[in-house]
Design a protein around this motif. Structure first.
Motif, PDB file in Angstrom:
ATOM      1  N   VAL A  28       0.726  -0.922   0.190  1.00  0.00           N
ATOM      2  CA  VAL A  28       0.011  -0.095   0.143  1.00  0.00           C
ATOM      3  C   VAL A  28       0.738   1.239   0.265  1.00  0.00           C
ATOM      4  O   VAL A  28       0.270   2.224  -0.473  1.00  0.00           O
ATOM      5  N   LEU A  75       1.071   2.953  -2.911  1.00  0.00           N
ATOM      6  CA  LEU A  75       0.486   4.538  -3.780  1.00  0.00           C
ATOM      7  C   LEU A  75       0.868   5.540  -3.221  1.00  0.00           C
ATOM      8  O   LEU A  75       0.746   6.864  -3.776  1.00  0.00           O
ATOM      9  N   ALA A 100       3.006   6.494  -5.550  1.00  0.00           N
ATOM     10  CA  ALA A 100       2.532   6.875  -6.804  1.00  0.00           C
ATOM     11  C   ALA A 100       1.753   8.400  -6.788  1.00  0.00           C
ATOM     12  O   ALA A 100       2.603   9.325  -8.307  1.00  0.00           O
ATOM     13  N   ALA A 101       1.465   8.671  -5.387  1.00  0.00           N
ATOM     14  CA  ALA A 101       1.064   9.938  -5.981  1.00  0.00           C
ATOM     15  C   ALA A 101       2.307  10.639  -5.487  1.00  0.00           C
ATOM     16  O   ALA A 101       1.424  11.879  -5.733  1.00  0.00           O
ATOM     17  N   LEU A 114      -2.461  11.341   2.252  1.00  0.00           N
ATOM     18  CA  LEU A 114      -2.695   9.971   1.372  1.00  0.00           C
ATOM     19  C   LEU A 114      -1.442   9.147   2.518  1.00  0.00           C
ATOM     20  O   LEU A 114      -1.532   8.504   3.457  1.00  0.00           O
ATOM     21  N   ILE A 140      -1.840   5.554   5.178  1.00  0.00           N
ATOM     22  CA  ILE A 140      -0.833   5.235   4.794  1.00  0.00           C
ATOM     23  C   ILE A 140      -0.299   4.309   6.520  1.00  0.00           C
ATOM     24  O   ILE A 140      -0.610   3.172   6.893  1.00  0.00           O
TER      25      ILE A 140
END
Lengths: 442, 449
Positions: A16, A19, A22-23, A314, A318
Motif C-alpha cells: 500500500v 500508492l 505513486a501519489a 494519503l 497509510i
C-alpha cells in the motif's frame, strides 16, 4: 542499520506504500511539467526579443539621419559587439491575385543585422546579399519575407510547408507603403510609395508575430521609397548586441551617453526630444509581460500545490495504517530498549524515503514528459484530434521543453518534507505506544 | 436499513474517514473555484465575440471582398428567419491622429451604424452614443463633419482596475485615414499615381468590445466612406462580409444551414457574371465558427486544466482506497457477524460502497460550500490584496478582464460532485470486494478474537 532494514522491509511488504509513492510521484511530475513549461515559455519570450531586436534598443520619438556615426560610436564601447540601424514602416503586400496582407516593413542593414539578431539563422535558404542596386523596372528590391506572410500553417498540424515556401523564392511582390510628408503650404499628407520586391529568402523564426507580419528590406532601399526627399541615410531605431558577460547596467550608461552626445551635437535635438528617447534592454521592454507570466505560473503552481496536499493526507493514512498493524513490532522494539524518539525516527525517516522515492520517480517522469512535450502534444492531436498548442495563440511554433532544474530541486525537497510531515503524527502515535498494553497475553 | 445505519456510524466513528472527506473537500473546493473562474472567463469571452459578430457571417477573408451583396441582402431580408443584415467593409489603413508624425497600420471596418446595431451588439459597445447608433458618426461640436469610432485601447488609458478614462467632453480630433484601394482582381487600383485614398475623419465615439485584439486595432467608418476609400464602390460594389442576426427562437445551426443553402444557390447563379469568381471564396459561418480561432484557444486551456485536475484527483482515489482498506481491516469481525446472520457478499459490498458514496457527498458538500463562500468574496479578497500588497490576479492594464467571474455554474458543480462521488466509489471498490470475500468462520474463530 535496523531502521534501514525496517524501511526496506516495509517498502517490500506493505504494498500500500506504493500508492503514496505513486501519489507523490504524480504530484511532483505535474508540478515539474507546469513549472518547466512556464519557465521555458518565459525564457523563450525573453530570448525571442533578444533574437529579433538585440540586447539593447535605442528608440527615439522620431526618425533620424546619419545613424552611421552613432553606430560607430556605440561600437567603440568595448562590450558592444555590434549596432545595427532599423527603419520600420507599415504597408500592404500584394502577393498575387486577391492576396493582400497588412505587413510590417523592417528596413535593415542585412550584414549588421546578422551580427545583432538571429536573423541569419532564420533564413530558410541561408544566403544573404546586400542589395545595393537601385530599384528599376528590371531590378526589383531583394526582400526577406516571413513565412507566415506567404502562407498559412497547416490547420491541423500548425506547421508550415517549408518546401512550398522555398518555392516562392524569386517570386515578385508589390509592396505599398508610405509616410506622412509635408506637402504644399506645409500641409501634412500621406504619400504612398509602391515598391516592386523579389523574394530573396524566407524567414522562419518560430515567433508567430515576426513570421506572420514582417517583411525585411535593405534599409537604404526602404528609406529611398518611404522618404524619397531625404538624401541622407535614415534610421528609426538602433539595435545593439552586447558581448557575452557584459555588465548591462554599466553598458547602458555608456550607450545613453553616446546617444545624448549624438542627438545634441549632430542632430541638434532639444533636451525634451532627447529625453523622450527610450533606451532599454530587450528584457526591460518585456518586463511587464514577464511579470504577468510569472504571476500566472505562481498561481497555477499554488493551485496544484494545494491539490497536491492530499498526497500528505494519503501518506498520513497509510502510515497510520502501518503503525496500527505494526503495534506489536513497535512494542517489541520498545521492550528491547528502543526509545520513543528512535521509534518515531523509523517512521518519519520511512516517510522521507517514500517522499524521496516518489520525488525521484516524479522527477524522471516530469523530465521525460517535459523533454518530449511536443511529441505528447502531437500524440494528443493524432489520437483525439485536439491541437493544444498553436503558434497563433502562444507565439511560438514549438512548446518550450527545457527542464527547470531549480524548480525540480524545490519540488524534490518539498516532496520529502511533505511525506515526512504526513508520517509525523503516526510516528508520534507509534512512539507513545506502551509495550505493556500491546504485549499483554489477553 | 442496517446498511444505512452502519454507513452513518462508520462515517461518524472512524476518524480516518474524516481525512478522506477532507481530501475530497479540498479537491472539490479547488476544482469548483478554478473551473468557475475559467468557465466564467470562457463564457464572457464567447458572449463578447457574439456581440461583436452577430449570429452568422457571410464573408471572405480576402481584402478584395465580394460583389452582388445587395442582391443577397434582399434575399435575406425576404426570409422569415432573419431579423437584420449588416454589410461590412473590412480592410487595413494607415491611421494618423492629431499631430502624430507617424501613421500606424490598423484595421478599418465600414458599417451602416443602424444596420450593424441591429445585427450585432454594436450599440452596447459604443460609449458616447450608447444604444443611439444613428448619431454615432456625428462628432461633438460639428455634426456635419465625417466621424469615426475608434477602438478604446487606441484612444484611452486603463487604470489599475481596468476602468477607462473617458473625456466627458470629447474633442472632434482629426484622424487621417489612408487606404489602398484594390481592384476586384486584387491589384492596386491606383498603381503608378503615387496617391492613395486619404480622408480626414473626426473622432465621434469610442468602441469597447472587451476583446483585446479588436479593442487595440479597429477604427469604424461610415459604410459609404469606407467603400470609397477601399476601392470597393465601383464599378461593381463589393463588401467584405454580411453580418446576420436571426429572429428569436431560431436555432443557430439551423439558421446558418438555411443561409448556407441560400448562398449556395445565389453563388451558383451569379458566378458567371463579371467578378463573380470572387463569390467562390465566400464562406457562411456561425459566429462560433467565425471566431473559432480565438475561442478554441480558451476552451483548450479549460480542457488541459481539467485533465490536470483529473490526474491530481487520482490521489483522492488512492486516499479513499487506503482509508477503506484500513476500515475493512478493522471491521473484519463486524463483517463476520453480518455474514453469519445472513448478509450476502453483495450486501457487504453495497454497505461499503454506500459508505464511500456518503463520504463523497459529505466531502463534496463541504468543498462546494467553501468554494461558494470563497467565490462570493473573491473580488473583495483580490481588492484587499491589491490595496495591501499590490497583488492582482490579472493586471487590468494589460488584460481586458473586469471582475473575476464568480457566478457558480450549477451544471459544472453537479458534474464535479458526481465525479467526486465516482472517485470515492472507485477508491472503495477493491476494499469492499475484499470485505465481501471475508469468511465468518475464519474471522470469528476464538483465536482471532
Amino acid at each position: 542499520m535496523l531502521k534501514l532494514f525496517l524501511w526496506l522491509r516495509y517498502l517490500g511488504k506493505r504494498r500500500v506504500v506504493l500508492l503514496s509513492i505513486a501519489a507523490v510521484a504524480l504530484s511532483c511530475a505535474l508540478l515539474i511539467v507546469v513549472a518547466s513549461i512556464f519557465n521555458g515559455f518565459i525564457n523563450a519570450f525573453e530570448q525571442a526579443a533578444v533574437d529579433s531586436i538585440g540586447d539593447v534598443v535605442i528608440a527615439p520619438p522620431m526618425k533620424f539621419p546619419d545613424y552611421q556615426e552613432l553606430t560607430d560610436q556605440i561600437e567603440k564601447i568595448s562590450v558592444v559587439e555590434a549596432a545595427a540601424p532599423t527603419l520600420m514602416s507599415q504597408g500592404l503586400l500584394h502577393l498575387g491575385r486577391g492576396k493582400v496582407r497588412a505587413v510590417e516593413v523592417w528596413g535593415i542593414d542585412i550584414q549588421k543585422q546578422g551580427k545583432v539578431t538571429a536573423f541569419e539563422k532564420s533564413l530558410l535558404k541561408g544566403e544573404k546579399t546586400q542589395d545595393a542596386r537601385p530599384q528599376t523596372q528590371d531590378h526589383p528590391i531583394e526582400s526577406y519575407v516571413g513565412i507566415g506572410v506567404l502562407e498559412e500553417p497547416n490547420d491541423k498540424t500548425d506547421e508550415y510547408d517549408f518546401e512550398s515556401a522555398k518555392a516562392s523564392i524569386g517570386q515578385e511582390l508589390v509592396l505599398t507603403t508610405g509616410s506622412i510628408v509635408e506637402g504644399k503650404d506645409s500641409e501634412r499628407q500621406f504619400k504612398r510609395q509602391t515598391i516592386r520586391l523579389v523574394i530573396s529568402d524566407v524567414s522562419f523564426t518560430g515567433v508567430y508575430y515576426l513570421d506572420k507580419q514582417v517583411v525585411y528590406l535593405p534599409i537604404e532601399r526602404l528609406r529611398e521609397a518611404v522618404y524619397p526627399d531625404s538624401k541622407q541615410p535614415m534610421a528609426g531605431q538602433i539595435h545593439i548586441k552586447l558581448r557575452k558577460g557584459a555588465d548591462e547596467e554599466a553598458t547602458m550608461v555608456q550607450i545613453v551617453r553616446a546617444w545624448k552626445k549624438f542627438a545634441s551635437e549632430k542632430l541638434g535635438w532639444s533636451d525634451f526630444q532627447i529625453n523622450q528617447t527610450r533606451i532599454e534592454t530587450a528584457r526591460q521592454m518585456q518586463a511587464r509581460y514577464v511579470a504577468e507570466f510569472n504571476k500566472q505560473k505562481w498561481i497555477l503552481l499554488l493551485i496544484f500545490g494545494v491539490v497536491s496536499l492530499s498526497a500528505v493526507l494519503l501518506v498520513f493514512c497509510i502510515f497510520y495504517m502501518i503503525v496500527e498493524t505494526k503495534r506489536r513490532d513497535i512494542a517489541i522494539l520498545k521492550s528491547c530498549g528502543s526509545g520513543g524518539g528512535a521509534i518515531a525516527t523509523i517512521f518519519v525517516g520511512f516517510g522521507g524515503c517514500v517522499g524521496l522515492t516518489g520525488a525521484a520517480i516524479g522527477t524522471l517522469l516530469g523530465c521525460y514528459i517535459t523533454k518530449n512535450i511536443n511529441l505528447v502534444e502531437e500524440l494528443i492531436r493524432v489520437i483525439f484530434g485536439l491541437k493544444l498548442w498553436k503558434a497563433s495563440v502562444y507565439m511560438f511554433s514549438r512548446i518550450p521543453n527545457e527542464v527547470a532544474w531549480g524548480w525540480v530541486l524545490i519540488f524534490v525537497l518539498l516532496s520529502v518534507i511533505a511525506a515526512s510531515l504526513g508520517a509525523l503524527l503516526p510516528a508520534i502515535f507509534a512512539a507513545t505506544t506502551k509495550p505493556v498494553n500491546i504485549l499483554r497475553y489477553e | 436499513m442496517y446498511k444505512l445505519i452502519l454507513a452513518f456510524r462508520y462515517l461518524y466513528k472512524r476518524r480516518a474517514s474524516y481525512f478522506a472527506a477532507a481530501a475530497v473537500a479540498l479537491c472539490v473546493f479547488i476544482v469548483v473555484v478554478v473551473m468557475t473562474v475559467m468557465t466564467g472567463l470562457v463564457g464572457e469571452f464567447k458572449k463578447k465575440n457574439y456581440n461583436f459578430t452577430g449570429d452568422c457571417v457571410v464573408g471572405t477573408e480576402s481584402l478584395v471582398g465580394f460583389p452582388y451583396y445587395e442582391d443577397f441582402e434582399k434575399i435575406l431580408r425576404g426570409v422569415d428567419f432573419v431579423e437584420a443584415v449588416s454589410p461590412v467593409i473590412n480592410s487595413y489603413a494607415f491611421v494618423s491622429a492629431g499631430d502624430s508624425q507617424q501613421g500606424v497600420g490598423l484595421e478599418i471596418i465600414g458599417i451602416d451604424p443602424n444596420l450593424h446595431g441591429r445585427a450585432t451588439g454594436f450599440g452596447e459597445m459604443i460609449y458616447y452614443h450608447q444604444n443611439d447608433t444613428s448619431h454615432v458618426f456625428e462628432p461633438a461640436g460639428d455634426k456635419n463633419l465625417p466621424g469615426c469610432v475608434v477602438a478604446i485601447d487606441l484612444w484611452a488609458q486603463r487604470d489599475s482596475q481596468g476602468e477607462y478614462f473617458y473625456d466627458p467632453t470629447p474633442e472632434a480630433t482629426p484622424i487621417s485615414i489612408t487606404c489602398f484601394p484594390l481592384t476586384a482582381r486584387g491589384a492596386l487600383a491606383k498603381a503608378g499615381t503615387g496617391l492613395v485614398n486619404t480622408k480626414t475623419f473626426y473622432f465621434s465615439d469610442s468602441f469597447q468590445s472587451g476583446l483585446a485584439r479588436v479593442d487595440g486595432s479597429v477604427v469604424f467608418l461610415p459604410f459609404d466612406e469606407a467603400q470609397l476609400l477601399c476601392g470597393m464602390k465601383e464599378p461593381i460594389s463589393r463588401v467584405s462580409r454580411l453580418h446576420i442576426k436571426f429572429k428569436p427562437g431560431i436555432n443557430l445551426e439551423d439558421g446558418c444551414l438555411k443561409v448556407g443553402k441560400l448562398w449556395e444557390q445565389f453563388s451558383d447563379k451569379n458566378q458567371g457574371k463579371p467578378d463573380g469568381i470572387l463569390l467562390a471564396d465566400v464562406k457562411v459561418q456561425s459566429w462560433k465558427q467565425n471566431r473559432r480561432e480565438f475561442i478554441a484557444a480558451m476552451e483548450k486551456e479549460q480542457v488541459m486544466l481539467t485533465a490536470m485536475f483529473v490526474l491530481v484527483g487520482l490521489t483522492t482515489v488512492f486516499i479513499i482506497f487506503v482509508v477503506f482498506y484500513m476500515i475493512v481491516s478493522h471491521k473484519t469481525k463486524d463483517i463476520g457477524i453480518l455474514k453469519s446472520v445472513g448478509a450476502s457478499g453483495v450486501d457487504v459490498v453495497t454497505l461499503f460502497l454506500g459508505f464511500s458514496a456518503m463520504l463523497g457527498v459529505a466531502g463534496s458538500a463541504v468543498g462546494v460550500a467553501a468554494g461558494l463562500l470563497f467565490l462570493r468574496n473573491i473580488n473583495t479578497i483580490e481588492k484587499l490584496l491589491f490595496e495591501k500588497f499590490g497583488f492582482q490576479l490579472w493586471d487590468r492594464t494589460l488584460y481586458a478582464i473586469g471582475d473575476i467571474p464568480s457566478r457558480l455554474d450549477l451544471t459544472m458543480v453537479a458534474i464535479v460532485v458526481c465525479c467526486a462521488v465516482l472517485a470515492c466509489l472507485a477508491g472503495a471498490i477493491l476494499p469492499s470486494v475484499r470485505a465481501a470475500g471475508e469468511r465468518p468462520v475464519e474471522t470469528l474463530q476464538v483465536s482471532q478474537l
